[in-house]
Design a protein around this motif. Sequence first.
Motif, PDB file in Angstrom:
ATOM      1  N   VAL A 299       0.868  -1.179   0.000  1.00 38.41           N
ATOM      2  CA  VAL A 299       0.000   0.000   0.000  1.00 38.41           C
ATOM      3  C   VAL A 299       0.905   1.229   0.000  1.00 38.41           C
ATOM      4  O   VAL A 299       1.735   1.402   0.898  1.00 38.41           O
ATOM      5  CB  VAL A 299      -0.930   0.035   1.231  1.00 38.41           C
ATOM      6  CG1 VAL A 299      -1.780   1.308   1.226  1.00 38.41           C
ATOM      7  CG2 VAL A 299      -1.806  -1.204   1.286  1.00 38.41           C
ATOM      8  N   PHE A 300       0.765   2.067  -1.023  1.00 40.45           N
ATOM      9  CA  PHE A 300       1.508   3.321  -1.102  1.00 40.45           C
ATOM     10  C   PHE A 300       0.557   4.459  -0.756  1.00 40.45           C
ATOM     11  O   PHE A 300      -0.560   4.517  -1.279  1.00 40.45           O
ATOM     12  CB  PHE A 300       2.074   3.521  -2.505  1.00 40.45           C
ATOM     13  CG  PHE A 300       3.182   2.572  -2.854  1.00 40.45           C
ATOM     14  CD1 PHE A 300       4.503   2.960  -2.744  1.00 40.45           C
ATOM     15  CD2 PHE A 300       2.894   1.282  -3.284  1.00 40.45           C
ATOM     16  CE1 PHE A 300       5.529   2.086  -3.064  1.00 40.45           C
ATOM     17  CE2 PHE A 300       3.905   0.397  -3.601  1.00 40.45           C
ATOM     18  CZ  PHE A 300       5.233   0.799  -3.487  1.00 40.45           C
ATOM     19  N   ALA A 301       1.014   5.343   0.115  1.00 37.42           N
ATOM     20  CA  ALA A 301       0.119   6.388   0.598  1.00 37.42           C
ATOM     21  C   ALA A 301       0.879   7.698   0.778  1.00 37.42           C
ATOM     22  O   ALA A 301       2.116   7.735   0.800  1.00 37.42           O
ATOM     23  CB  ALA A 301      -0.524   5.974   1.918  1.00 37.42           C
ATOM     24  N   LYS A 302       0.100   8.770   0.902  1.00 34.66           N
ATOM     25  CA  LYS A 302       0.654  10.089   1.180  1.00 34.66           C
ATOM     26  C   LYS A 302      -0.007  10.620   2.433  1.00 34.66           C
ATOM     27  O   LYS A 302      -1.233  10.594   2.569  1.00 34.66           O
ATOM     28  CB  LYS A 302       0.388  11.036   0.012  1.00 34.66           C
ATOM     29  CG  LYS A 302       0.918  12.456   0.230  1.00 34.66           C
ATOM     30  CD  LYS A 302       0.646  13.337  -0.981  1.00 34.66           C
ATOM     31  CE  LYS A 302       1.196  14.741  -0.771  1.00 34.66           C
ATOM     32  NZ  LYS A 302       0.934  15.611  -1.943  1.00 34.66           N
ATOM     33  N   LEU A 303       0.830  11.058   3.370  1.00 36.67           N
ATOM     34  CA  LEU A 303       0.313  11.682   4.582  1.00 36.67           C
ATOM     35  C   LEU A 303       1.331  12.700   5.077  1.00 36.67           C
ATOM     36  O   LEU A 303       2.479  12.710   4.633  1.00 36.67           O
ATOM     37  CB  LEU A 303       0.006  10.643   5.655  1.00 36.67           C
ATOM     38  CG  LEU A 303       1.122   9.809   6.293  1.00 36.67           C
ATOM     39  CD1 LEU A 303       0.635   9.211   7.599  1.00 36.67           C
ATOM     40  CD2 LEU A 303       1.559   8.678   5.386  1.00 36.67           C
ATOM     41  N   GLY A 325       6.275  13.186   0.812  1.00 39.53           N
ATOM     42  CA  GLY A 325       5.452  12.628   1.875  1.00 39.53           C
ATOM     43  C   GLY A 325       4.865  11.268   1.527  1.00 39.53           C
ATOM     44  O   GLY A 325       3.878  10.837   2.141  1.00 39.53           O
ATOM     45  N   HIS A 326       5.458  10.573   0.559  1.00 40.56           N
ATOM     46  CA  HIS A 326       4.957   9.269   0.150  1.00 40.56           C
ATOM     47  C   HIS A 326       5.596   8.170   0.993  1.00 40.56           C
ATOM     48  O   HIS A 326       6.812   8.199   1.241  1.00 40.56           O
ATOM     49  CB  HIS A 326       5.269   9.002  -1.326  1.00 40.56           C
ATOM     50  CG  HIS A 326       4.613   9.971  -2.255  1.00 40.56           C
ATOM     51  ND1 HIS A 326       4.857   9.978  -3.618  1.00 40.56           N
ATOM     52  CD2 HIS A 326       3.716  10.968  -2.031  1.00 40.56           C
ATOM     53  CE1 HIS A 326       4.146  10.924  -4.184  1.00 40.56           C
ATOM     54  NE2 HIS A 326       3.456  11.551  -3.241  1.00 40.56           N
ATOM     55  N   VAL A 327       4.783   7.206   1.401  1.00 40.13           N
ATOM     56  CA  VAL A 327       5.275   6.086   2.208  1.00 40.13           C
ATOM     57  C   VAL A 327       4.821   4.772   1.586  1.00 40.13           C
ATOM     58  O   VAL A 327       3.904   4.727   0.761  1.00 40.13           O
ATOM     59  CB  VAL A 327       4.755   6.167   3.663  1.00 40.13           C
ATOM     60  CG1 VAL A 327       5.244   7.425   4.350  1.00 40.13           C
ATOM     61  CG2 VAL A 327       3.225   6.079   3.699  1.00 40.13           C
ATOM     62  N   ARG A 328       5.497   3.694   1.987  1.00 39.31           N
ATOM     63  CA  ARG A 328       5.113   2.351   1.539  1.00 39.31           C
ATOM     64  C   ARG A 328       4.874   1.471   2.754  1.00 39.31           C
ATOM     65  O   ARG A 328       5.704   1.416   3.666  1.00 39.31           O
ATOM     66  CB  ARG A 328       6.211   1.732   0.675  1.00 39.31           C
ATOM     67  CG  ARG A 328       5.829   0.388   0.072  1.00 39.31           C
ATOM     68  CD  ARG A 328       7.014  -0.320  -0.564  1.00 39.31           C
ATOM     69  NE  ARG A 328       7.939  -0.840   0.438  1.00 39.31           N
ATOM     70  CZ  ARG A 328       8.930  -1.682   0.161  1.00 39.31           C
ATOM     71  NH1 ARG A 328       9.155  -2.073  -1.088  1.00 39.31           N
ATOM     72  NH2 ARG A 328       9.722  -2.117   1.123  1.00 39.31           N
ATOM     73  N   TRP A 329       3.747   0.775   2.741  1.00 38.01           N
ATOM     74  CA  TRP A 329       3.434  -0.196   3.789  1.00 38.01           C
ATOM     75  C   TRP A 329       3.329  -1.577   3.151  1.00 38.01           C
ATOM     76  O   TRP A 329       2.546  -1.796   2.223  1.00 38.01           O
ATOM     77  CB  TRP A 329       2.107   0.173   4.469  1.00 38.01           C
ATOM     78  CG  TRP A 329       2.154   1.510   5.157  1.00 38.01           C
ATOM     79  CD1 TRP A 329       3.165   2.015   5.907  1.00 38.01           C
ATOM     80  CD2 TRP A 329       1.124   2.514   5.157  1.00 38.01           C
ATOM     81  NE1 TRP A 329       2.850   3.268   6.383  1.00 38.01           N
ATOM     82  CE2 TRP A 329       1.594   3.603   5.933  1.00 38.01           C
ATOM     83  CE3 TRP A 329      -0.142   2.597   4.589  1.00 38.01           C
ATOM     84  CZ2 TRP A 329       0.854   4.753   6.150  1.00 38.01           C
ATOM     85  CZ3 TRP A 329      -0.888   3.744   4.793  1.00 38.01           C
ATOM     86  CH2 TRP A 329      -0.399   4.808   5.578  1.00 38.01           C
ATOM     87  N   MET A 330       4.104  -2.508   3.651  1.00 35.04           N
ATOM     88  CA  MET A 330       4.143  -3.859   3.095  1.00 35.04           C
ATOM     89  C   MET A 330       3.556  -4.859   4.090  1.00 35.04           C
ATOM     90  O   MET A 330       3.784  -4.770   5.297  1.00 35.04           O
ATOM     91  CB  MET A 330       5.584  -4.282   2.795  1.00 35.04           C
ATOM     92  CG  MET A 330       6.285  -3.464   1.744  1.00 35.04           C
ATOM     93  SD  MET A 330       5.574  -3.629   0.084  1.00 35.04           S
ATOM     94  CE  MET A 330       5.644  -5.392  -0.171  1.00 35.04           C
ATOM     95  N   CYS A 331       2.831  -5.835   3.556  1.00 37.83           N
ATOM     96  CA  CYS A 331       2.309  -6.935   4.361  1.00 37.83           C
ATOM     97  C   CYS A 331       3.030  -8.220   3.986  1.00 37.83           C
ATOM     98  O   CYS A 331       3.396  -8.423   2.823  1.00 37.83           O
ATOM     99  CB  CYS A 331       0.807  -7.095   4.145  1.00 37.83           C
ATOM    100  SG  CYS A 331      -0.162  -5.669   4.687  1.00 37.83           S
ATOM    101  N   GLY A 332       3.229  -9.095   4.975  1.00 36.78           N
ATOM    102  CA  GLY A 332       3.917 -10.352   4.750  1.00 36.78           C
ATOM    103  C   GLY A 332       3.009 -11.542   4.982  1.00 36.78           C
ATOM    104  O   GLY A 332       1.843 -11.387   5.374  1.00 36.78           O
ATOM    105  N   PHE A 333       3.558 -12.722   4.751  1.00 34.32           N
ATOM    106  CA  PHE A 333       2.761 -13.936   4.936  1.00 34.32           C
ATOM    107  C   PHE A 333       2.342 -14.122   6.385  1.00 34.32           C
ATOM    108  O   PHE A 333       1.372 -14.837   6.676  1.00 34.32           O
ATOM    109  CB  PHE A 333       3.543 -15.167   4.454  1.00 34.32           C
ATOM    110  CG  PHE A 333       4.594 -15.640   5.424  1.00 34.32           C
ATOM    111  CD1 PHE A 333       4.279 -16.559   6.409  1.00 34.32           C
ATOM    112  CD2 PHE A 333       5.894 -15.164   5.351  1.00 34.32           C
ATOM    113  CE1 PHE A 333       5.243 -16.996   7.315  1.00 34.32           C
ATOM    114  CE2 PHE A 333       6.867 -15.595   6.246  1.00 34.32           C
ATOM    115  CZ  PHE A 333       6.541 -16.516   7.229  1.00 34.32           C
ATOM    116  N   ASP A 334       3.065 -13.481   7.312  1.00 30.56           N
ATOM    117  CA  ASP A 334       2.767 -13.648   8.728  1.00 30.56           C
ATOM    118  C   ASP A 334       2.037 -12.443   9.323  1.00 30.56           C
ATOM    119  O   ASP A 334       1.789 -12.401  10.536  1.00 30.56           O
ATOM    120  CB  ASP A 334       4.047 -13.910   9.511  1.00 30.56           C
ATOM    121  CG  ASP A 334       5.035 -12.752   9.457  1.00 30.56           C
ATOM    122  OD1 ASP A 334       4.887 -11.864   8.582  1.00 30.56           O
ATOM    123  OD2 ASP A 334       5.976 -12.739  10.277  1.00 30.56           O
ATOM    124  N   THR A 335       1.679 -11.451   8.515  1.00 27.87           N
ATOM    125  CA  THR A 335       0.899 -10.313   9.005  1.00 27.87           C
ATOM    126  C   THR A 335      -0.478 -10.792   9.433  1.00 27.87           C
ATOM    127  O   THR A 335      -1.143 -11.536   8.709  1.00 27.87           O
ATOM    128  CB  THR A 335       0.756  -9.239   7.909  1.00 27.87           C
ATOM    129  OG1 THR A 335       2.056  -8.841   7.465  1.00 27.87           O
ATOM    130  CG2 THR A 335       0.000  -8.028   8.436  1.00 27.87           C
TER     131      THR A 335
END
Length: 353
Positions: A299-303, A325-335
């Motif tokens: 998920v790429f977002a701006k805040l 102000g762009h960020v990246r949120w990553m999910c894994g197999f164990d999230t």
Amino acid sequence: MKTDARRHHDPAVRGFASDNYAGVHPEILEALALANGGHQVAYGEDEYTENLQKIIRSHFGPYAEAFPVFNGTGANVTALQALTDRWGAVICAETAHINVDEGGAPERMAGLKLLTVSTPDGKLTPELIDRQAWGWEDEHRAMPQVVSITQNTELGTVYTPDEIRAICEHAHSHGMKVHLDGARIANAAASLDVPMRTFTNTVGVDVLSYGGTKNGMMFGEAVVVVNPDAVRQMKHIRKMSMQLASKMRFVSVQLEALLAKDLWLRNAQHSNAMAQRLAAGVRETDGVEILYPVQANAVFAKLPQEVTRRLQQRYRFYFWDEAAGHVRWMCGFDTQEEDVDGFLQALKEELSR
């Protein structure tokens, strides 16, 4: 036998910085233990690497061959060397991992030139490729010989099979070959709900880098040669690239555990689902903008930057473009769902301060 090793971290803590942060899937650990003990021939002449070839062909066609390597950069560098001459160049997206996240390794270690193209969503098209696909007979310019695409892309977007088919047909019509960086290929297949062959060998991809570390493996990836006529001397190039594992069985058995049944898909489906859960919560939160379609596990977002910095004190994640102000949120197999929900609550709290 008792070990003197001690745990130095809290296994309950999870962040959203990278799917590389995740540990090893229990089924992979079991497979590693299964392959341990006794002697097996080194450098890929073992039973596990031999059996892996059958599994690889079930996913990528009857001519496919896997060459296990240590890591993703090694897979990409080895694959691209096998596809190019000394005077060759590789066309790729400006955001491609081989361009921005491999320390110049393709150019420094493989001795090739990257010809980059700006894209709106991380995806190449035949029209975009043509911005760099020229000058084959010009000795003053590196010769375009390969088009490299990433599935899914560094921006979390996914190519459809038809889009990759169009790229392959266009590249081949110019005498170029196609490499697919599949660091998260399982997430793309899960997103599209199709077998991996549907957007690789079936549509004309010549060579791919298969990624396992981001999908539950401890270490190791593989170069998968789909079209044997596209490469030369892969074994020698792998060795020269310092990617030949002596105890290769421990890479191969992980790939076997991942690919023999559906572990690769289960892990990818879960991480994708967690990204969708995160995106849904973000869309309901004022003050945050999602930048790209959420099609895989990112998920790429701006805040606001000050919100990001406070939130980073509570959860690990990275700026993608700090100035913007762009960020990246990553999910894994164990999230887990509770990880996502806790993060969303923390996000809302920091936005309200």
